[in-house]
Design an enzyme around this catalytic site. Sequence first.
Site, PDB file in Angstrom:
ATOM      1  N   HIS A   1      68.611 -33.024  46.040  1.00 22.18           N
ATOM      2  CA  HIS A   1      67.254 -33.362  46.491  1.00 22.18           C
ATOM      3  C   HIS A   1      67.237 -34.866  46.784  1.00 22.18           C
ATOM      4  CE1 HIS A   1      66.049 -29.644  44.035  1.00 22.18           C
ATOM      5  NE2 HIS A   1      66.047 -29.335  45.312  1.00 22.18           N
TER       6      HIS A   1
ATOM      7  N   GLU B   1      65.558 -37.912  44.643  1.00 23.77           N
ATOM      8  CA  GLU B   1      65.800 -38.013  43.197  1.00 23.77           C
ATOM      9  C   GLU B   1      66.817 -39.124  42.961  1.00 23.77           C
ATOM     10  OE1 GLU B   1      64.541 -33.381  42.576  1.00 23.77           O
ATOM     11  OE2 GLU B   1      66.555 -33.977  41.983  1.00 23.77           O
TER      12      GLU B   1
ATOM     13  N   HIS C   1      69.570 -34.140  38.497  1.00 20.08           N
ATOM     14  CA  HIS C   1      68.264 -34.133  39.183  1.00 20.08           C
ATOM     15  C   HIS C   1      67.242 -34.935  38.384  1.00 20.08           C
ATOM     16  CE1 HIS C   1      68.936 -30.680  42.042  1.00 20.08           C
ATOM     17  NE2 HIS C   1      69.986 -30.561  41.250  1.00 20.08           N
TER      18      HIS C   1
ATOM     19  N   GLU D   1      67.900 -32.068  34.418  1.00 21.04           N
ATOM     20  CA  GLU D   1      66.654 -32.686  34.875  1.00 21.04           C
ATOM     21  C   GLU D   1      66.402 -33.882  33.963  1.00 21.04           C
ATOM     22  OE1 GLU D   1      64.858 -31.960  37.461  1.00 21.04           O
ATOM     23  OE2 GLU D   1      65.559 -29.963  38.028  1.00 21.04           O
TER      24      GLU D   1
END
Length: 329
Positions: free
Chosen positions: A53, A56, A147, A210
């Site tokens: 992504h 990020e 991420h 994450e």
Amino acid sequence: MIDFLALLRQAQSAEMRQGTSSQLNWWWLDDGILQFQPQCASETTVVISAGIHGNETAPIELLAQLCLDLLQGQLELKVNLLCILGNPYAIRAGVRYIENDMNRMFCGAYHDLEDSVEVRRAAELEQVVSKFYLSYPETQRFHFDLHTAIRRSYLETFALLPYQVQAYDTKLLELIDAAELDALVYHNAIGATFTQYTSLNFQAASVTLELGKAKPFGQNNLFEFLAIDSILRNLVAAKNNPPRKKIQIRTFKVVDSILKFSEDFKLNLADDAANFSVFHLGEVIATQVNSDNQVLDYVAHLDKVFILFPNNKVKLGLRAGLVLEEITA
Ligand SMILES: [Zn+2]
């Protein structure tokens, strides 16, 4: 000196495509793809990816710095290593993705999409990773996909383990624990994520991490990412990790996915609701109307469930949230 993030941001190719030092050999394979091999053969083969992504940024900066430190001899290399900045187009544009979310198109799922820069990149990444793992047979394979979340989270940092039939790797679970993450989530079904691809096809010990909230380049406080940074550096240099200092990691399993099949789909949550928001038995989590104009409510079916990645805006047919149950012993 190759700075693959600087090259990528300027959309430039490397002038030198490979190099060697007393410790390692390196190859710049393509935009955002850098391979390293130690001078002494290693039993461990590692893929670290970030920027699947594009907005990020913190993990992208962290990975770029790790590569620079390897090239400058500041960090020892004891493993076969492939470092990937996933979506160069989205990184340059400062957005999550251009046409389609890349982390929903692995395991060949890109075959079902119209041609785009991301479809071509996902196919390329599958090829490069495949060639890399297969060139080191009989070694232990790892994949860390880094991420940051686009929303707040009651549990700020967490790991997602792809669904797999083989047992989860003990060393990977130890690394996740030592990385001071707040939570660990086990998937219950095969997905189309990058880590699903490496787990399924190469039996890699794979995890999606994450690591906090996404911010623009230069605005990250990399201090917040020290724990995961040191775990990755210790893995690369074959060093041991210090024991966990935080309270015990909380563990969850995915029990269901909420699918969006109608444009009037609405989660019963504020648009900026945090990850791990709670619903109790019988509470309505989402509503939508089917093609016969019937209202279909999605209702919590356990005493207490947690919602991960709630998103009203996903495309039709995709998941608008995961439903979790806590299994912490
Ligand atoms: Zn992401």
